[in-house]
Design an enzyme around this catalytic site. Structure first.
Site, short mmCIF file in Angstrom:
data_model
loop_
_atom_site.label_atom_id
_atom_site.label_comp_id
_atom_site.label_asym_id
_atom_site.label_seq_id
_atom_site.Cartn_x
_atom_site.Cartn_y
_atom_site.Cartn_z
N HIS A 70 0.84 -1.20 0.00
CA HIS A 70 0.00 0.00 0.00
C HIS A 70 0.88 1.26 0.00
O HIS A 70 0.70 2.16 -0.83
CB HIS A 70 -0.90 -0.05 1.24
CG HIS A 70 -1.68 1.20 1.53
ND1 HIS A 70 -3.05 1.25 1.45
CD2 HIS A 70 -1.29 2.44 1.90
CE1 HIS A 70 -3.46 2.47 1.75
NE2 HIS A 70 -2.41 3.22 2.03
N GLU A 71 1.84 1.31 0.92
CA GLU A 71 2.71 2.48 1.02
C GLU A 71 3.57 2.64 -0.23
O GLU A 71 3.83 3.76 -0.69
CB GLU A 71 3.60 2.40 2.26
CG GLU A 71 2.85 2.41 3.59
CD GLU A 71 1.96 3.64 3.76
OE1 GLU A 71 2.30 4.72 3.24
OE2 GLU A 71 0.91 3.51 4.42
N HIS A 74 1.84 4.58 -2.83
CA HIS A 74 1.99 6.04 -2.67
C HIS A 74 3.37 6.49 -3.16
O HIS A 74 3.51 7.45 -3.91
CB HIS A 74 1.87 6.44 -1.20
CG HIS A 74 0.50 6.27 -0.61
ND1 HIS A 74 -0.62 6.82 -1.17
CD2 HIS A 74 0.10 5.63 0.51
CE1 HIS A 74 -1.67 6.51 -0.41
NE2 HIS A 74 -1.26 5.79 0.61
N ASP A 166 -5.96 8.62 3.70
CA ASP A 166 -5.79 8.88 2.26
C ASP A 166 -7.03 9.54 1.68
O ASP A 166 -6.94 10.45 0.86
CB ASP A 166 -5.52 7.57 1.52
CG ASP A 166 -4.18 6.97 1.91
OD1 ASP A 166 -3.25 7.76 2.19
OD2 ASP A 166 -4.06 5.74 1.94
ZN LIG Z 1 -2.21 5.28 2.38
#
Ligand SMILES: [Zn+2]
Length: 370
Positions: A70-71, A74, A166
């Site tokens: 997930h990170e 980003h 987010d």
């Molecule tokens: Zn996030």
């Protein structure tokens, strides 16, 4: 949200991005391992206690691996869009990607914020598909099912529209885009984050009626507290940034009178009153500024001593960085002041002539005033 690197372990670089783990992660991995044992045995009663703990721990590790994906979503999106990434940190409630977003556009902010939850939801969806193909009484079946569910929860939770989530960044970007006002975007998204924090606090009661499980209440309280503090911090930073345009050296600088260094303090103060200025600049015989007089230092000299002390003795010599251009403002002004901390700065015009004195406490007041 954590910015300090002091107590974080470095895992090196993955895909060129520095990765850190906070020691709090081990605490939560331990708790998941202990709490997860019962769930494992519930699904797979044929396992021994030791095996159940091992699988529970494996789940904790894989859960954080998916948080890391997930990170990374980003981080890689940000880098691709030209925003420098300082690193990814995994901590007890998930992860955090540090991106230098000084002057982003709402569009870029939206895409970077959406990339993480999109990957979580995609992992969750793929996990569910894989689960259909695996025997559900097996260890892989259990792990795939639990990870799919966890990724879907992470994905859905993170798109909730409130800062610091987010979804809050996405809401902020959307309001910014529509109104053209970045500050309004921050305020709307931060307030929404505070409302979300309140709703999370009520969630255990909504799910379980009047007598929810104590553990559920503790978790909800913890998540609500983190959301609340993140949202409030975003609001404070947003307000501070909105005040930056007020930081204009031209309007904040005090007018100053030039004085020779051998002038007695009492006479220098008399000239300041006469010229109706509150600051004094010490100049040499050619009129070039050499020092700044600190108001508090002069005020501390007893009245009867002032005729016997020269103003040059109570002045601070000008150092490099203590001279500011008249048109330095906003962020650039704060940066210059951080680089060379001082109680006063000399302000000069484009020709290098003395314009006045910028007093640090005046800048603090301008930032703090509503
Ligand atoms: Zn996030």
């Amino acid at each position: 949200m954590a910015t300090g690197r002091g107590r974080q372990l470095s895992l090196g670089r993955i895909a060129g991005i520095p990765v850190y783990v906070s020691p709090t992660w081990f605490l939560v991995a331990g708790l998941i391992t202990i709490w997860g044992r019962d769930s494992v045995l519930g699904y797979l009663p044929q396992l021994s206690d030791g095996e159940a703990y091992a699988i529970s721990f494996l789940f904790a590790v894989l859960l954080y691996a998916s948080v890391f994906v997930h990170e990374l979503g980003h981080a890689l999106t940000a880098r691709r869009l030209g925003l420098p990434v300082r690193g990814v940190t995994l901590h007890f409630l998930g992860g955090h990607t540090e991106i230098e977003r000084d002057a982003p556009t709402p569009g870029r902010d939206l895409v970077v914020s959406a990339a993480g939850p999109l990957l979580s939801l995609a992992l969750g969806g793929l996990g569910l598909l894989a689960y259909l193909a695996i025997d559900d009484d097996s260890v892989p079946g259990f792990l795939v099912y639990m990870l799919a569910a966890a990724n879907l929860v992470v994905g859905v939770f993170n798109v909730l529209p409130g800062l610091p989530l987010d979804g809050g960044h996405m809401l902020r970007a959307a309001v910014w885009r529509v109104t053209g006002d970045e500050h309004r975007g921050t305020v709307v998204a931060a307030r929404s984050g505070q409302v979300l924090a309140g709703l999370v606090l009520l969630l255990p009661f909504a799910l379980d009626g009047a007598r929810p499980d104590v553990l559920t209440i503790v978790w909800a309280g913890l998540v609500a507290a983190l959301l609340w503090s993140g949202a409030s911090q975003a609001l404070a930073v947003g307000r501070m940034r909105a005040r930056l345009p007020r930081l204009d050296t031209r309007t904040l600088a005090r007018r100053a009178a030039p004085v020779a260094p051998d002038l007695p303090v009492s006479e220098a103060l008399r000239r300041a009153r006469e010229a109706d200025v509150t600051s004094l600049v010490v100049v040499d015989s050619a009129g070039r500024p050499t020092g700044l007089v600190n108001e508090a230092a002069v005020a501390a000299i007893p009245e009867q001593r002032r005729p016997w002390v020269t103003i040059g003795d109570s002045a601070k010599s000008l150092r490099q960085g203590m001279v500011l251009d008249l048109d330095v403002r906003g962020d650039a002004l704060l940066k210059a002041m951080r680089e060379t901390p001082a109680s006063e700065y000399l302000v000069v015009d484009a020709q290098g002539r003395v314009y006045g004195v910028l007093v640090s406490s005046d800048v603090d007041h301008a930032l703090a005033a509503r």
